[in-house]
Write a protein that holds these residues in place. Structure first.
Motif, PDB file in Angstrom:
ATOM      1  N   ALA A  50       0.936  -1.282   0.066  1.00 19.58           N
ATOM      2  CA  ALA A  50       0.012   0.122   0.020  1.00 19.58           C
ATOM      3  C   ALA A  50       0.852   1.406  -0.054  1.00 19.58           C
ATOM      4  N   VAL A  51       2.151   1.357   0.724  1.00 15.38           N
ATOM      5  CA  VAL A  51       2.841   2.397   0.745  1.00 15.38           C
ATOM      6  C   VAL A  51       3.206   2.483  -0.657  1.00 15.38           C
ATOM      7  N   SER A  52       3.474   1.653  -1.215  1.00 14.21           N
ATOM      8  CA  SER A  52       4.192   1.882  -2.889  1.00 14.21           C
ATOM      9  C   SER A  52       3.083   2.552  -3.567  1.00 14.21           C
ATOM     10  N   THR A  53       1.794   2.588  -3.233  1.00 14.85           N
ATOM     11  CA  THR A  53       0.881   3.198  -4.218  1.00 14.85           C
ATOM     12  C   THR A  53       0.775   4.688  -3.941  1.00 14.85           C
ATOM     13  N   GLY A  54       1.561   5.192  -3.159  1.00 18.52           N
ATOM     14  CA  GLY A  54       1.578   6.566  -2.712  1.00 18.52           C
ATOM     15  C   GLY A  54       0.498   7.155  -1.936  1.00 18.52           C
ATOM     16  N   THR A  55      -0.388   5.982  -1.428  1.00 17.71           N
ATOM     17  CA  THR A  55      -1.458   6.573  -0.491  1.00 17.71           C
ATOM     18  C   THR A  55      -1.163   7.155   0.768  1.00 17.71           C
ATOM     19  N   ASP A  56      -1.782   8.130   1.180  1.00 17.58           N
ATOM     20  CA  ASP A  56      -1.476   8.746   2.575  1.00 17.58           C
ATOM     21  C   ASP A  56      -1.863   7.976   3.760  1.00 17.58           C
ATOM     22  N   ARG A  57      -2.833   7.150   3.811  1.00 20.06           N
ATOM     23  CA  ARG A  57      -3.058   6.292   4.975  1.00 20.06           C
ATOM     24  C   ARG A  57      -3.633   5.058   4.232  1.00 20.06           C
ATOM     25  N   ILE A  58      -3.667   3.795   5.427  1.00 13.19           N
ATOM     26  CA  ILE A  58      -4.507   2.683   5.222  1.00 13.19           C
ATOM     27  C   ILE A  58      -5.956   2.932   6.131  1.00 13.19           C
ATOM     28  N   GLU A  59      -6.629   2.208   5.856  1.00 13.03           N
ATOM     29  CA  GLU A  59      -7.946   1.707   6.720  1.00 13.03           C
ATOM     30  C   GLU A  59      -8.015   0.280   7.029  1.00 13.03           C
ATOM     31  N   LEU A  60      -7.563  -0.077   8.155  1.00  9.54           N
ATOM     32  CA  LEU A  60      -7.470  -1.652   8.884  1.00  9.54           C
ATOM     33  C   LEU A  60      -8.992  -1.926   8.836  1.00  9.54           C
ATOM     34  N   TYR A  61      -9.235  -3.045   7.860  1.00 11.12           N
ATOM     35  CA  TYR A  61     -10.564  -3.690   7.944  1.00 11.12           C
ATOM     36  C   TYR A  61     -10.800  -4.395   9.265  1.00 11.12           C
ATOM     37  N   THR A  62     -11.586  -4.027  10.150  1.00  6.39           N
ATOM     38  CA  THR A  62     -11.576  -4.777  11.621  1.00  6.39           C
ATOM     39  C   THR A  62     -12.738  -5.635  11.821  1.00  6.39           C
ATOM     40  N   GLU A  63     -13.339  -6.257  10.889  1.00  8.64           N
ATOM     41  CA  GLU A  63     -14.501  -7.307  11.325  1.00  8.64           C
ATOM     42  C   GLU A  63     -13.869  -8.468  11.941  1.00  8.64           C
ATOM     43  N   ALA A  64     -12.708  -9.037  11.418  1.00  7.25           N
ATOM     44  CA  ALA A  64     -11.965 -10.136  12.092  1.00  7.25           C
ATOM     45  C   ALA A  64     -11.737  -9.816  13.799  1.00  7.25           C
ATOM     46  N   TYR A  65     -11.136  -8.559  13.957  1.00  8.22           N
ATOM     47  CA  TYR A  65     -10.949  -8.355  15.330  1.00  8.22           C
ATOM     48  C   TYR A  65     -12.249  -8.301  16.123  1.00  8.22           C
ATOM     49  N   ALA A  66     -13.191  -7.721  15.613  1.00  7.79           N
ATOM     50  CA  ALA A  66     -14.665  -7.669  16.218  1.00  7.79           C
ATOM     51  C   ALA A  66     -15.160  -9.055  16.642  1.00  7.79           C
ATOM     52  N   GLN A  67     -15.113  -9.839  15.564  1.00  5.35           N
ATOM     53  CA  GLN A  67     -15.516 -11.167  15.755  1.00  5.35           C
ATOM     54  C   GLN A  67     -14.863 -11.914  16.768  1.00  5.35           C
ATOM     55  N   HIS A  68     -13.565 -11.807  17.040  1.00  2.00           N
ATOM     56  CA  HIS A  68     -12.877 -12.504  17.969  1.00  2.00           C
ATOM     57  C   HIS A  68     -12.534 -11.980  19.121  1.00  2.00           C
ATOM     58  N   TYR A  69     -12.832 -10.669  19.235  1.00  4.92           N
ATOM     59  CA  TYR A  69     -12.473  -9.878  20.719  1.00  4.92           C
ATOM     60  C   TYR A  69     -13.133 -10.646  21.716  1.00  4.92           C
ATOM     61  N   HIS A  70     -14.084 -11.120  21.906  1.00 10.49           N
ATOM     62  CA  HIS A  70     -14.541 -11.611  22.951  1.00 10.49           C
ATOM     63  C   HIS A  70     -14.026 -13.092  23.395  1.00 10.49           C
ATOM     64  N   THR A  71     -13.461 -13.732  22.516  1.00 13.83           N
ATOM     65  CA  THR A  71     -12.891 -14.917  22.719  1.00 13.83           C
ATOM     66  C   THR A  71     -11.608 -14.944  23.332  1.00 13.83           C
ATOM     67  N   ASP A  72     -10.753 -13.980  22.463  1.00 16.17           N
ATOM     68  CA  ASP A  72      -9.279 -13.656  22.771  1.00 16.17           C
ATOM     69  C   ASP A  72      -8.683 -12.508  22.136  1.00 16.17           C
ATOM     70  N   ARG A  73      -9.076 -11.436  22.964  1.00 19.20           N
ATOM     71  CA  ARG A  73      -8.725 -10.289  22.350  1.00 19.20           C
ATOM     72  C   ARG A  73      -7.103  -9.706  22.023  1.00 19.20           C
ATOM     73  N   GLU A  74      -6.393 -10.706  22.628  1.00 19.67           N
ATOM     74  CA  GLU A  74      -4.875 -10.229  22.456  1.00 19.67           C
ATOM     75  C   GLU A  74      -4.646 -11.052  21.237  1.00 19.67           C
TER      76      GLU A  74
END
Length: 238
Positions: free
Chosen positions: A143-167
């Motif tokens: 992504a850095v190589s594209t010249g973009t200013d930022r990335i947006e991390l897609y957080t669905e997987a984090y949300a799905q597994h947060y209550h099971t093992d957040r770390e």
């Protein structure tokens, strides 16, 4: 403090379900600002099932905070819409036509040349660019190589597994964020972040600049009211 950008797609969905202008999308956006939100996000899609193209012009004319337009840059109408409105930020999302909601990030390796071209189009117009990516170090590097200013991390997987093992759930996001920081690219995040999982994410991800939250926030507002809900989300980020 990480900025809160409120995605108002669900407000538009409710409005469109009955026709007319209730709820008033522009008023809701202005109220979100008044209640403390630091940005407004919209994600227009070709079928205009929630945000209509005209909505972006109406919002751009009145909102004072950061305006973020998300969408698929493979649609020329979307590209034209963004260039015409000159938002603070455009977030490039690889949605398929008819997709209910975003469900994956860009393969920034496979589509690197294409993304370079599109990032340049928007940056040449003075618009900050963010690319929607999965929490994979290699995708951040590309992504850095594209010249973009930022990335947006897609957080669905984090949300799905947060209550099971957040770390364990946050580990790939932390690795991706560390790499982004090393490479000097900004970090946004969004998708299924809510009042239960937001604080831990914001505290753990270094230099998180902005989160975009819509569905959970609007759902919470049904019980808490919009003003109280925004205050609670801001408290999670503070």
């Amino acid at each position: 403090m990480t900025k809160l950008s409120v995605n108002i797609n669900k407000i538009a969905t409710l409005r469109n379900s009955r026709g007319g202008n209730n709820p008033d999308l522009v008023k809701v956006a202005l109220d979100c600002e008044r209640f403390g939100a630091q940005g407004i996000t919209v994600h227009p899609r070709p079928d205009e099932r929630h945000i209509r193209y005209q909505d972006t012009f109406d919002l751009k004319a009145v909102i004072a905070t950061e305006f973020n337009i998300e969408g698929n840059c493979k649609e020329q109408k979307f590209v034209d819409l963004v260039l015409a409105n000159q938002p603070a930020q455009v977030t490039l999302v690889p949605d398929a036509e008819g997709q209910i909601t975003s469900n994956h990030g860009w393969d920034t390796i496979k589509h690197q040349n294409y993304l370079k071209e599109m990032v340049a189009v928007f940056k040449n117009a003075g618009i900050r660019v963010s690319i929607f990516v999965d929490p994979v170090v290699e995708m951040v590097e590309a992504a850095v190589s594209t010249g973009t200013d930022r990335i947006e991390l897609y957080t669905e997987a984090y949300a799905q597994h947060y209550h099971t093992d957040r770390e364990k759930a946050i580990a790939p996001y932390l690795a991706a964020a560390i790499k982004a920081n090393e490479l000097g690219i900004g970090i946004n995040a969004g998708h299924d972040l809510d009042l239960h999982n937001l604080r831990y994410f914001a505290q753990t991800i270094p230099n998180l600049l902005e989160v975009s939250i819509g569905h959970a926030l609007v759902s919470d507002a049904l019980y808490l009211g919009l003003e109280e809900t925004i205050k609670r989300y801001l408290a999670q980020l503070n």
